[in-house]
Design a protein around this motif. Sequence first.
Motif, short mmCIF file in Angstrom:
data_model
loop_
_atom_site.label_atom_id
_atom_site.label_comp_id
_atom_site.label_asym_id
_atom_site.label_seq_id
_atom_site.Cartn_x
_atom_site.Cartn_y
_atom_site.Cartn_z
N ILE A 95 29.87 39.90 41.17
CA ILE A 95 31.01 39.67 40.79
C ILE A 95 32.08 38.12 41.45
O ILE A 95 31.78 37.81 40.83
N GLY A 98 29.84 35.34 40.44
CA GLY A 98 30.34 34.88 38.82
C GLY A 98 30.11 35.84 37.78
O GLY A 98 29.91 35.28 37.20
N ALA A 99 29.82 36.81 38.44
CA ALA A 99 29.46 37.85 37.19
C ALA A 99 30.42 38.56 36.94
O ALA A 99 31.18 38.36 37.34
N ARG A 100 30.81 38.86 35.31
CA ARG A 100 32.03 39.23 34.62
C ARG A 100 32.95 40.88 34.75
O ARG A 100 33.76 40.82 34.74
N ASP A 101 31.79 41.17 34.95
CA ASP A 101 32.29 42.56 34.63
C ASP A 101 30.70 43.34 35.77
O ASP A 101 29.50 43.16 35.88
N PHE A 102 31.09 45.39 35.82
CA PHE A 102 30.00 45.90 35.59
C PHE A 102 29.44 47.53 34.43
O PHE A 102 30.63 47.45 34.22
#
Lengths: 129, 644
Positions: A95, A98-102
């Motif tokens: 996260i 820069g990942a948006r969600d999981f």
Amino acid sequence: MKVRVMVVDDAMFMRNMLKEILNNTGRYEVVAEATNGQEALQLYKQVRPDLITMDIVMPVMDGIEATREILRIDPQARIVMCSALGQEPLVIESIAAGARDFIVKPFAPEKVIRVLDQVMQTAPAGQTT
Amino acid sequence: MRLDFEKYFRMFLEEAGEYLREMHETVGRLAEASTPEAWAELFRRAHSIKGMAASLGLGSVQQVAHAMEDFLTWVQRQSDAPRRLEPLVEALECLGSLLRRPPSELQTPDTTVQAIVDRLRAVPTGALEVGPVDGSTETWVTSSGSSLAPSASPDAAVADRVRWEGHVTLMQGTLLPAARWAVVLRVLQRLGSLIETRPTAGDITQGKVGRHLSFVIESDAEAATIEAALRQIPDVEAVEVRRQALEVPVEPTSSDVLPTTIRVRLSEVDRLFDLARAVFMQVQRLRGSLSIASLEDEALLRDSEALARQLYLGLLDLRMLPLEVLIGPLRRMADALARQMGKRVRLVTRGEDLTLDKAVLEHLMDPFIHMIRNSVDHGIESPAERRAKSKSEEGYISIHAQQRGEWMQVVVLDDGRGMDVERIAQTALERGIVTPDQLRRMSVEEICMLVTIPGFSTAEAVTEVSGRGIGMDVVRHRVEALGGTLRIETRRDRGTRITLRIPSRLSILDTLIVGHGRYQMAIPMDRVRRVTPYLREAIHYRQEVPVLYQDGFIAPVLFMDQVLGEGTGQPRHQYYMLTIQYEKGLYVLAVADIRGEHRSVVQRLEPPLSRVPLFSGITVSPALEVIPLLDVEFIGQHLTPQVT
């Protein structure tokens, strides 16, 4: 128009499962599959999917590294991490990268779709709604 | 008195954490060689954790531990040990991660817990064919250069930005809550400049999170916009955003500024306590090594000794906690259990404000849980049964603590059906624990004590409450490890009375365990100056006394055979030479064997036992052997030949 998805996971089992969950909605379509981060990076450049589901622990290049690389090419990329329970620190790192969600394995189909829908609704990173 | 849940929960964390470490080690050993003892030990630990968790209402932990128990019971019944330890390892890891969560999240099992429980239950049915739920063996990674920290906003110059404060709540059972909060932080950062959050980004990275997060943000967005953005995030249950209230400066009064008490971490007190103990011992050691030249020096040293002693005792007092911290939760547990079983129970306590050393309390937690459970589950009858016996429908349990000098006596009493002495005797016979002949000579009280033999149980049914009757051996084990005693009295249909006698304070001592022939003894470590191998050539004789020359001192050598009055003084081939410091100087004790070091609780002997020469106390080894503590001062003063 369907949302074009790339599924990244080294386990075929997981890829197939996600593919089934996504294709069943009729709103998502899996257009590419990669078995490690390196492949994902290559394929991303060619396919430019709208959304990526990214496993974290993979050979050659892991999901966190791949997330960083892809965002370097395209800061707008929407990446959702696939995590097993107990990998929370890695998810947090993703996260931060820069990942948006999981989404959490084992996958609960409704939950997966809810998260992906939500990610597709929000504006790209860096912009205010 | 109200229960300090937090304090008790901390004790639980400490103890359960220790058990988990032990269990991990045991599992490691099992991977190499399977022994029934190791399985039994795992079972015992799981059982203890279950008990503690149940009494604190930590349903998740309780469930996992319970499933482990069942799994281990199954394992112990198999002729072959299972080759797959993964379900166990997973369960241990799951417990480990549960212990890192706030208690509010541990009340109801979530899907993680359910998955672990299912897998443990799947093994005995042969249904386990899937791979591990989670094959990773990750540790908490602190991400470097994390962009999650509040952005010290570079564009803080924006004047029309408003400060909002808000609160976000996650749904119960949210998976990976810390990761979820990380997402929430990202969203907040996109909305404005985040001034602060609680938990902080650092807490989140370390997994120190709960279901709630509050934040302060500077943003030009409206409250409704912020709320909407947050509500969209998966797992978010509730959001509340409002304009930050202006802080009104209040003139502080001195009582606000200067509190009369402060909170200190127990671990900090422990650290200081250890230091004070070291100082105390160091000063004592000085007496032996200084050559006192004048009366003034002697007075100085005596004062230093007194000060060090006061410091030590003062800190020892800080570690004292009231018995209530233990009794409070028991009261709740008794209520809950009774309700669950359709019984009526009144728990009466006395002396709950008496204090005990924290370490003693920790050791007593399990025993008390077991005793109260036994009383509610097995002791107190159902209201109908009690009516039939013309007792009041409400059962009575009392915990009565009294201070007796340095000892605390605690009586746990119930007016239930009492223990079935005949059945205990019968079971003991069947199991070959006693012979008919021995049994005939045993008193009722002695027969009752049979239930404290590990694994002894007369419970017919495995119940959620008193489990497999492994309780009473734990009680005895713990109490004796503290140097205390346990007594059980029972009368049919009148009830059971258990009397514990426990030292209020602990004296913990580092000791060296030495062996000589068939004897084992402990020597206070701080008295041992040196250990050297036996060299016949190094021994000299002065005035026909064997001596060693050490650091310019002449130290007479005492062979342990002489000290114990054993043998003919025929020297063995091998000895260890322990140079011992006593009040007037040094002597060397030659012993056959050194068995190891051991930190343990030492119980000083009281009159009339204190009149026994040679020994000044007793200690209990990790293997639960009682080991006498050698009175090095007595040996120095009375048994050591004086040489000049």
